[in-house]
Design a protein around this motif. Structure first.
Motif, PDB file in Angstrom:
ATOM      1  N   ALA A  89       0.875  -1.263   0.027  1.00 39.88           N
ATOM      2  CA  ALA A  89      -0.128  -0.091  -0.054  1.00 39.88           C
ATOM      3  C   ALA A  89       0.890   1.264   0.115  1.00 39.88           C
ATOM      4  O   ALA A  89       1.811   1.306   0.584  1.00 39.88           O
ATOM      5  N   GLU A  90       0.297   2.050  -0.759  1.00 41.44           N
ATOM      6  CA  GLU A  90       1.330   3.485  -0.802  1.00 41.44           C
ATOM      7  C   GLU A  90       1.328   4.062   0.387  1.00 41.44           C
ATOM      8  O   GLU A  90       2.529   4.654   0.591  1.00 41.44           O
ATOM      9  N   ASP A  91       0.338   4.146   1.276  1.00 39.18           N
ATOM     10  CA  ASP A  91       0.677   4.962   2.607  1.00 39.18           C
ATOM     11  C   ASP A  91       1.659   4.308   3.697  1.00 39.18           C
ATOM     12  O   ASP A  91       2.390   5.047   4.169  1.00 39.18           O
ATOM     13  N   VAL A  92       1.735   2.816   3.196  1.00 39.47           N
ATOM     14  CA  VAL A  92       2.916   1.987   4.087  1.00 39.47           C
ATOM     15  C   VAL A  92       4.129   2.391   3.574  1.00 39.47           C
ATOM     16  O   VAL A  92       5.254   2.729   4.006  1.00 39.47           O
ATOM     17  N   VAL A  93       4.304   2.426   1.907  1.00 42.36           N
ATOM     18  CA  VAL A  93       5.401   3.131   1.457  1.00 42.36           C
ATOM     19  C   VAL A  93       5.901   4.205   2.093  1.00 42.36           C
ATOM     20  O   VAL A  93       7.079   4.442   2.095  1.00 42.36           O
ATOM     21  N   ASP A  94       5.018   5.238   1.972  1.00 42.73           N
ATOM     22  CA  ASP A  94       5.248   6.503   2.331  1.00 42.73           C
ATOM     23  C   ASP A  94       5.762   6.503   3.897  1.00 42.73           C
ATOM     24  O   ASP A  94       6.823   7.406   4.113  1.00 42.73           O
ATOM     25  N   TRP A  95       5.180   5.848   4.542  1.00 37.51           N
ATOM     26  CA  TRP A  95       5.744   5.510   6.042  1.00 37.51           C
ATOM     27  C   TRP A  95       7.108   5.241   6.084  1.00 37.51           C
ATOM     28  O   TRP A  95       7.875   5.869   6.896  1.00 37.51           O
ATOM     29  N   LEU A  96       7.293   3.929   5.518  1.00 35.47           N
ATOM     30  CA  LEU A  96       8.680   3.467   5.571  1.00 35.47           C
ATOM     31  C   LEU A  96       9.575   4.373   4.995  1.00 35.47           C
ATOM     32  O   LEU A  96      10.794   4.671   5.527  1.00 35.47           O
ATOM     33  N   PHE A  97       9.434   5.074   3.893  1.00 40.79           N
ATOM     34  CA  PHE A  97      10.390   6.048   3.293  1.00 40.79           C
ATOM     35  C   PHE A  97      10.619   7.012   4.121  1.00 40.79           C
ATOM     36  O   PHE A  97      11.484   7.834   4.325  1.00 40.79           O
ATOM     37  N   GLY A  98       9.627   7.551   4.960  1.00 37.74           N
ATOM     38  CA  GLY A  98       9.802   8.697   5.904  1.00 37.74           C
ATOM     39  C   GLY A  98      10.507   8.383   7.359  1.00 37.74           C
ATOM     40  O   GLY A  98      10.456   9.304   7.929  1.00 37.74           O
ATOM     41  N   LEU A  99      10.793   7.221   7.477  1.00 41.33           N
ATOM     42  CA  LEU A  99      11.393   6.770   8.875  1.00 41.33           C
ATOM     43  C   LEU A  99      12.802   7.611   8.801  1.00 41.33           C
ATOM     44  O   LEU A  99      13.416   7.835   7.882  1.00 41.33           O
ATOM     45  N   PRO A 100      13.247   7.889  10.034  1.00 42.75           N
ATOM     46  CA  PRO A 100      14.537   8.692  10.078  1.00 42.75           C
ATOM     47  C   PRO A 100      15.552   7.725   9.664  1.00 42.75           C
ATOM     48  O   PRO A 100      15.667   6.211   9.986  1.00 42.75           O
ATOM     49  N   PRO A 101      16.790   8.144   9.335  1.00 51.67           N
ATOM     50  CA  PRO A 101      17.784   7.357   8.823  1.00 51.67           C
ATOM     51  C   PRO A 101      18.891   6.865  10.053  1.00 51.67           C
ATOM     52  O   PRO A 101      19.700   5.997  10.060  1.00 51.67           O
ATOM     53  N   GLN A 102      18.655   7.595  11.231  1.00 50.33           N
ATOM     54  CA  GLN A 102      19.419   7.481  12.321  1.00 50.33           C
ATOM     55  C   GLN A 102      18.624   7.626  13.710  1.00 50.33           C
ATOM     56  O   GLN A 102      17.720   8.336  13.544  1.00 50.33           O
ATOM     57  N   ALA A 103      19.003   7.129  14.750  1.00 48.58           N
ATOM     58  CA  ALA A 103      18.473   7.244  16.218  1.00 48.58           C
ATOM     59  C   ALA A 103      19.555   6.982  17.173  1.00 48.58           C
ATOM     60  O   ALA A 103      20.498   6.266  17.060  1.00 48.58           O
ATOM     61  N   GLU A 104      18.942   7.926  18.216  1.00 50.75           N
ATOM     62  CA  GLU A 104      20.138   7.686  19.288  1.00 50.75           C
ATOM     63  C   GLU A 104      19.324   7.200  20.599  1.00 50.75           C
ATOM     64  O   GLU A 104      18.209   7.591  21.249  1.00 50.75           O
ATOM     65  N   LEU A 105      20.051   6.287  21.375  1.00 42.36           N
ATOM     66  CA  LEU A 105      19.224   5.432  22.369  1.00 42.36           C
ATOM     67  C   LEU A 105      20.537   5.351  23.342  1.00 42.36           C
ATOM     68  O   LEU A 105      21.409   4.868  23.219  1.00 42.36           O
ATOM     69  N   ASP A 106      20.234   5.887  24.748  1.00 44.14           N
ATOM     70  CA  ASP A 106      21.156   5.565  25.780  1.00 44.14           C
ATOM     71  C   ASP A 106      22.534   5.872  25.405  1.00 44.14           C
ATOM     72  O   ASP A 106      23.579   5.441  25.751  1.00 44.14           O
TER      73      ASP A 106
END
Length: 222
Positions: A89-106
């Motif tokens: 589904a296109e909305d799922v593709v949009d969501w996946l593409f919009g995820l951040p490339p990095q994250a910081e935890l602890d």
């Protein structure tokens, strides 16, 4: 405790076994490191299972980026993504593409390939490219995937480089699913699963990619 999952590649049998094992080690939050379900026999099912996880932090892998930015210089990848296009589904593709490339935890930096690029990863042995791939990062732990090789080693500029390996398609000669946990420090884990079921499903996709992926899963290597 934090569970760390990278490079699932839609291998639902491997993911299911890892999550079953995780229930016994008191994991209460997750870091999901990209390349979740495309292209594969179980893209939607893999995403649905991951979305059930509590307190999950998601980052984008090159597999998700390629849904909107296909690598036109790699015809073998383009062929697979062309076959797969339209199945999600296109909305799922949009969501996946919009995820951040990095994250910081602890205090730890999580990327997919490296701080420089999601499709360029650190090798198991120190190399001339290490500093370039760090892109200025220093004095910290960097967790990354993409290469499907489980290892840990010191990097330049007082960095600690950690690759938890691939849940769905390990390439270090061990066909078991690879992942990690963090509870003050990282612990590498391996989980046996129904490799034959997963390989048969990839093979059923047909074409060169189906056979290529099935062989990888069976051997745990290229």
């Amino acid at each position: 405790m934090l569970g760390v999952l990278y490079d699932i590649h839609g291998n639902l049998p491997a993911l299911e076994r890892v999550l079953a094992e995780a229930e016994s080690v008191d994991i209460d939050r997750w870091l999901l490191g990209g390349d979740y379900g495309t292209p594969s026999p179980w893209p939607d099912e893999t995403l649905a299972r991951l979305r059930e996880l509590p307190s999950a932090t998601w980052i984008r892998g090159n597999g998700e980026r390629w849904l909107r930015e296909p690598p036109t210089d790699r015809p073998e990848v383009m062929e697979v993504y062309d076959l797969f296009r339209g199945s999600m589904a296109e909305d799922v593709v949009d969501w996946l593409f919009g995820l951040p490339p990095q994250a910081e935890l602890d205090g730890t930096l999580y990327t997919h390939g490296s701080p420089l690029a999601d499709d360029d990863s650190f090798p198991p042995q120190p190399g001339e490219d290490d500093e370039r791939l760090l892109a200025g990062v220093h004095d910290r732990t960097v967790v990354f995937g993409h290469s499907h090789l489980q290892f840990r080693r010191p990097g330049p500029n007082s960095t600690d480089l950690v690759n938890p390996g691939s849940v769905g398609m390990p390439l270090d000669g061990d066909a078991r699913a690879a992942w990690a946990t963090w509870d003050g420090d990282f612990e590498f884990r391996r989980t046996a699963y129904d490799v034959a079921r997963a390989a048969a499903a990839y093979r059923s996709m047909g074409g060169e990619f189906g056979e290529f992926a099935a062989a990888r899963i069976e051997k745990g290597s290229d």
